[in-house]
Scaffold this motif. Structure first.
Motif, PDB file in Angstrom:
ATOM      1  N   LEU A 106     103.330  27.505  59.512  1.00  0.00           N
ATOM      2  CA  LEU A 106     102.620  26.681  58.488  1.00  0.00           C
ATOM      3  C   LEU A 106     101.118  26.741  58.948  1.00  0.00           C
ATOM      4  O   LEU A 106     100.779  26.986  59.964  1.00  0.00           O
ATOM      5  N   GLY A 107     100.219  26.683  57.957  1.00  0.00           N
ATOM      6  CA  GLY A 107      98.726  26.626  58.269  1.00  0.00           C
ATOM      7  C   GLY A 107      98.338  24.844  57.950  1.00  0.00           C
ATOM      8  O   GLY A 107      98.708  24.495  56.752  1.00  0.00           O
ATOM      9  N   PHE A 108      97.759  24.629  58.833  1.00  0.00           N
ATOM     10  CA  PHE A 108      97.146  23.191  58.670  1.00  0.00           C
ATOM     11  C   PHE A 108      95.679  23.332  58.969  1.00  0.00           C
ATOM     12  O   PHE A 108      94.939  23.667  59.829  1.00  0.00           O
ATOM     13  N   LEU A 109      94.966  22.631  57.629  1.00  0.00           N
ATOM     14  CA  LEU A 109      93.626  22.718  57.491  1.00  0.00           C
ATOM     15  C   LEU A 109      92.879  21.557  58.308  1.00  0.00           C
ATOM     16  O   LEU A 109      93.510  20.383  58.041  1.00  0.00           O
ATOM     17  N   VAL A 110      92.067  21.677  59.116  1.00  0.00           N
ATOM     18  CA  VAL A 110      91.311  20.717  59.817  1.00  0.00           C
ATOM     19  C   VAL A 110      89.910  20.859  59.722  1.00  0.00           C
ATOM     20  O   VAL A 110      89.254  21.933  59.209  1.00  0.00           O
ATOM     21  N   GLU A 111      89.031  19.443  59.948  1.00  0.00           N
ATOM     22  CA  GLU A 111      87.600  20.035  60.083  1.00  0.00           C
ATOM     23  C   GLU A 111      87.036  20.716  60.906  1.00  0.00           C
ATOM     24  O   GLU A 111      85.937  21.608  60.726  1.00  0.00           O
ATOM     25  N   GLY A 112      87.677  20.566  62.049  1.00  0.00           N
ATOM     26  CA  GLY A 112      87.119  21.384  63.329  1.00  0.00           C
ATOM     27  C   GLY A 112      88.026  21.201  64.293  1.00  0.00           C
ATOM     28  O   GLY A 112      88.702  20.050  64.489  1.00  0.00           O
TER      29      GLY A 112
END
Length: 315
Positions: A106-112
């Protein structure tokens, strides 16, 4: 960003040394709020800049779409949206963590992404009286040197909320004449729920603990009582099922304690973990687990437990 990615590419052997040492490495990241979040480095394959994401119809809430990664199509989740932390108009964030849970990429998008820290499991504790939308999605918390708290995500719960729980299908019972008693430990509420469903269908009685230290304290007490009564603990506990990652004491240390204690002779230990790589299986074997099963396939879990429970009964 580059520094975090470089650290993630440490050799498996280097990280494997943490097994049984009651330590873990956590990748710290932010979601556009003042909170600091963490995820076990063992579950992160790589970190990269947010790629182009292809929108797809009928995606669950929080799933931004799909990407192709080295020939594999994987879903990409916005953790801020999934956790209810996204602000109106907030972008997708600048970084993506590619993770592997229970053989699912899975890909998890985060701010940084910030950095990797190494902590002792006994410094990681279960959350208490946490407020806000993230409460049910946090499995543990730890504290940085500057006093700031890190919330460690319960990814199993997040995935169940996003994609739905995998149904527990037809599982044959052990038989009315068989009295099996399983002691299991898992810090994830959704994992405990699914384990109970499987054990109930098998017809096995069960007790559980919420973390490794609680499990060891209770098991040690049960062993002491059995010894005092001049009985075999194996006559009371048919099998012990342990998670790998847990606050206060991980499953590797717990298993090693059990296997090094003669009072537990004859009791098989099965490790049940979302860490599904061969390296993690090897780590389990190194501390003495009798079997290692990846989360969460109810039929595979039942098929793994059944022969041990039947063997104990025959013996």
């Amino acid at each position: 960003m580059e520094r975090a990615n470089t650290n993630l590419l440490e050799t498996v052997d280097a990280r494997t040394k943490l097994a049984g040492s009651n330590r873990m490495e956590i990748l710290l990241f932010s979601l556009g709020t003042s909170e600091i979040f963490g995820i076990n480095v063992f579950k992160v394959r790589e970190v990269c800049r947010t790629p182009f994401i292809t929108k797809a119809p009928n995606m669950p809430s929080g799933v931004e779409g799909l990407i192709s990664l080295r020939g594999n199509v994987i879903p990409v989740l916005s953790l801020a949206k999934v956790l209810g932390l996204a602000k109106p108009g907030q972008g997708l964030g600048g970084s993506m963590m590619v993770t592997e849970y229970s053989k699912r990429t899975l890909g998890f998008l985060v701010e940084g992404v910030d950095r990797i820290i190494r902590v002792e499991w006994d410094k990681v504790r279960q959350p208490e009286n946490m407020a806000g939308s993230t409460q049910n999605n946090i499995t543990a918390i730890t504290e940085l040197a500057d006093g700031k708290l890190v919330s460690i995500l319960d990814v199993e719960t997040i995935l169940a909320q996003t994609f739905g729980e995998a149904p527990v299908g037809q599982i044959s019972a052990l038989g009315n004449s068989i009295e099996a008693n399983v002691f299991f430990v898992d810090d994830s509420a959704i994992a405990r729920k699914k384990i109970v469903e499987v054990l109930d269908k098998l017809g096995a009685r069960h007790k559980h603990a919420l973390n490794g230290l609680e499990a060891w304290t209770r098991l040690d007490g049960m062993a002491a009582h059995a010894q005092q009564q001049k009985r075999r603990l194996a006559d009371e506990i048919s099998l012990i099922l342990v998670d790998a990652e847990m606050p206060e004491m991980d499953g590797y240390v717990l298993t090693r304690n059990i296997k090094n204690d003669a009072r537990f002779d004859g009791i098989p230990v099965v490790m049940h973990s979302s860490l599904s790589s061969e390296a993690n299986r090897s780590m389990g074997k190194a501390v003495g687990v009798d079997a290692y099963v990846a989360k969460f396939d109810a039929e595979i879990l039942a098929d793994t437990l059944r022969p041990y429970l039947l063997k104990v009964f025959k013996d």
